[in-house]
Motif scaffolding. Structure first.
Motif, PDB file in Angstrom:
ATOM      1  N   GLU A  48       0.836  -1.189   0.000  1.00 47.00           N
ATOM      2  CA  GLU A  48       0.000   0.000   0.000  1.00 47.00           C
ATOM      3  C   GLU A  48       0.876   1.245   0.000  1.00 47.00           C
ATOM      4  O   GLU A  48       2.079   1.172   0.240  1.00 47.00           O
ATOM      5  CB  GLU A  48      -0.944  -0.047   1.203  1.00 47.00           C
ATOM      6  CG  GLU A  48      -1.921  -1.203   1.032  1.00 47.00           C
ATOM      7  CD  GLU A  48      -3.010  -1.255   2.070  1.00 47.00           C
ATOM      8  OE1 GLU A  48      -2.782  -0.799   3.202  1.00 47.00           O
ATOM      9  OE2 GLU A  48      -4.089  -1.773   1.732  1.00 47.00           O
ATOM     10  N   HIS A 208       0.716  -1.177  -7.292  1.00 50.79           N
ATOM     11  CA  HIS A 208      -0.308  -1.568  -6.327  1.00 50.79           C
ATOM     12  C   HIS A 208      -1.369  -2.400  -7.035  1.00 50.79           C
ATOM     13  O   HIS A 208      -2.443  -2.597  -6.536  1.00 50.79           O
ATOM     14  CB  HIS A 208      -0.899  -0.338  -5.638  1.00 50.79           C
ATOM     15  CG  HIS A 208      -1.455   0.656  -6.593  1.00 50.79           C
ATOM     16  ND1 HIS A 208      -0.675   1.611  -7.185  1.00 50.79           N
ATOM     17  CD2 HIS A 208      -2.690   0.800  -7.104  1.00 50.79           C
ATOM     18  CE1 HIS A 208      -1.426   2.312  -8.017  1.00 50.79           C
ATOM     19  NE2 HIS A 208      -2.655   1.832  -7.998  1.00 50.79           N
ATOM     20  N   ARG A 253       4.373  -5.140   4.099  1.00 50.04           N
ATOM     21  CA  ARG A 253       3.344  -4.736   5.053  1.00 50.04           C
ATOM     22  C   ARG A 253       4.034  -4.418   6.380  1.00 50.04           C
ATOM     23  O   ARG A 253       4.870  -5.199   6.838  1.00 50.04           O
ATOM     24  CB  ARG A 253       2.341  -5.874   5.248  1.00 50.04           C
ATOM     25  CG  ARG A 253       1.168  -5.474   6.103  1.00 50.04           C
ATOM     26  CD  ARG A 253       0.202  -6.623   6.282  1.00 50.04           C
ATOM     27  NE  ARG A 253      -1.005  -6.180   6.959  1.00 50.04           N
ATOM     28  CZ  ARG A 253      -2.014  -6.976   7.269  1.00 50.04           C
ATOM     29  NH1 ARG A 253      -1.964  -8.258   6.947  1.00 50.04           N
ATOM     30  NH2 ARG A 253      -3.063  -6.496   7.886  1.00 50.04           N
ATOM     31  N   ARG A 276      -6.408  -7.521  -1.624  1.00 55.62           N
ATOM     32  CA  ARG A 276      -6.606  -6.073  -1.714  1.00 55.62           C
ATOM     33  C   ARG A 276      -5.974  -5.497  -2.985  1.00 55.62           C
ATOM     34  O   ARG A 276      -6.351  -4.427  -3.423  1.00 55.62           O
ATOM     35  CB  ARG A 276      -5.918  -5.367  -0.556  1.00 55.62           C
ATOM     36  CG  ARG A 276      -6.593  -5.548   0.758  1.00 55.62           C
ATOM     37  CD  ARG A 276      -6.045  -4.510   1.679  1.00 55.62           C
ATOM     38  NE  ARG A 276      -6.153  -4.952   3.045  1.00 55.62           N
ATOM     39  CZ  ARG A 276      -5.806  -4.236   4.097  1.00 55.62           C
ATOM     40  NH1 ARG A 276      -5.276  -3.042   3.898  1.00 55.62           N
ATOM     41  NH2 ARG A 276      -5.945  -4.683   5.303  1.00 55.62           N
TER      42      ARG A 276
END
Ligand SMILES: Nc1ncnc2c1ncn2[C@@H]1O[C@H](COP(=O)(O)OP(=O)(O)O)[C@@H](O)[C@H]1O
Ligand SMILES: [Mg+2]
Length: 279
Positions: A48, A208, A253, A276
């Motif tokens: 992210e 992403h 992460r 995601r």
């Protein structure tokens, strides 16, 4: 007792990160990251916003120094180089910056030639090499135009041309499809496939979007037909080998590597966090 071989002595290891940390006043962003990238491999770096993808590429390119840990690229130890040595080292690496980062007040040709002029390369050679890389990205007719006159996809291709000017063995792509529509994104992926399959370029690609990684894993550029083709499967149903070109995923992460694996492992994963990135 036999000595343990040093990872940097294996020429097939193009990038090696060992326990790399980097942080700023606000806190640590990478808290001990280790991975490697082998020759002709494309490492797809997912995470992210703010997880340190751009920082990772900049550290690999010698544009930023890690706080601690060891970084080797193309057999050279990046950590510990002097500023002059870093200037020399950076020429061996193609860097496609997020959003392209072109100079809007300079022509496309001058943008692409920038590094050669800094190195005082002879003008006749500059012209020839600029034409060559612009032809590669199919934009030879834009040399006299300015970046704001081009579409987003064309600007991204100019950024790739600029990264190729010193014929690097490794190219680092920072979110090359960000902000582009799906069709334009495919043209950028096709270009990345062509670099890999025609010139054998090793790559790291921050994104992403999982789809970018799957496209790199499932397709190849066929130099004979000059087209992008889907890879076949072998008798076991596994993707057929594409002349040693492989794709691997690394997911960041919370400052560390959350997941590392093959496209098949990602595709078959039920992990909610990985999903995601299926946007
Ligand atoms: N030069 C810098 N000075 C201070 N903080 C920085 C600097 N570069 C990056 N950061 C911090 O590191 C975080 C991660 O950056 P970045 O690598 O750009 O993440 P990503 O590319 O995954 O979105 C950013 O959110 C920012 O807070
Ligand atoms: Mg980024």
């Amino acid at each position: 007792m036999t000595a343990t071989p040093q990872p940097t002595s294996d020429p097939a290891l193009v990038v090696v990160f060992e326990n790399v940390r980097i942080g700023f006043d606000e806190g640590e962003i990478l808290r001990g990251v280790s991975f490697d990238v082998r020759e002709r491999e494309t490492l797809v770096l997912l995470g992210e916003t703010g997880t340190g993808k751009t920082l990772t590429l900049k550290i690999a390119a010698g544009l930023m120094l890690a706080t601690s840990g060891k970084v080797s690229v193309l057999g050279e130890e990046v950590t510990g180089k002097t500023e002059n040595e870093l200037l020399e080292f950076r020429r061996k690496i193609g860097f496609v910056f997020q959003e392209g980062a072109l100079f809007d007040s300079m022509t496309v040709g001058d943008n692409v030639a920038f590094r050669l002029r800094e190195d005082r390369v002879d003008e006749a050679e500059v012209d020839q090499r600029v034409q060559e890389v612009l032809q590669f990205v199919e934009l030879e007719h834009t040399a006299e135009q300015f970046p704001p006159e081009l579409s987003g996809g064309m600007r991204r291709r100019v950024a790739i041309a600029r990264a190729l000017i010193d014929r690097p063995a490794i190219v680092l792509y920072d979110s090359p499809t960000a902000g582009l529509d799906p069709v334009t994104s495919q043209t950028i992926i096709a270009l990345i496939l062509r670099l890999r399959d025609v010139y054998g370029v090793t790559a790291m690609l921050a994104t992403h979007r999982l789809q970018d990684g799957f496209a790199l894993a499932n397709f190849r550029f066929n130099p004979e037909t000059k087209r992008v083709e889907r890879n076949g499967t072998d008798r076991t149903g596994a993707p057929e080998k594409n002349h040693g070109a492989t794709t691997r995923f690394l997911v960041y992460r919370d400052g560390g590597v959350y997941f590392e694996g093959s496209p098949e492992e990602v595709a078959n994963s039920q992990d909610a966090y990985l999903k995601r990135f299926l946007v």
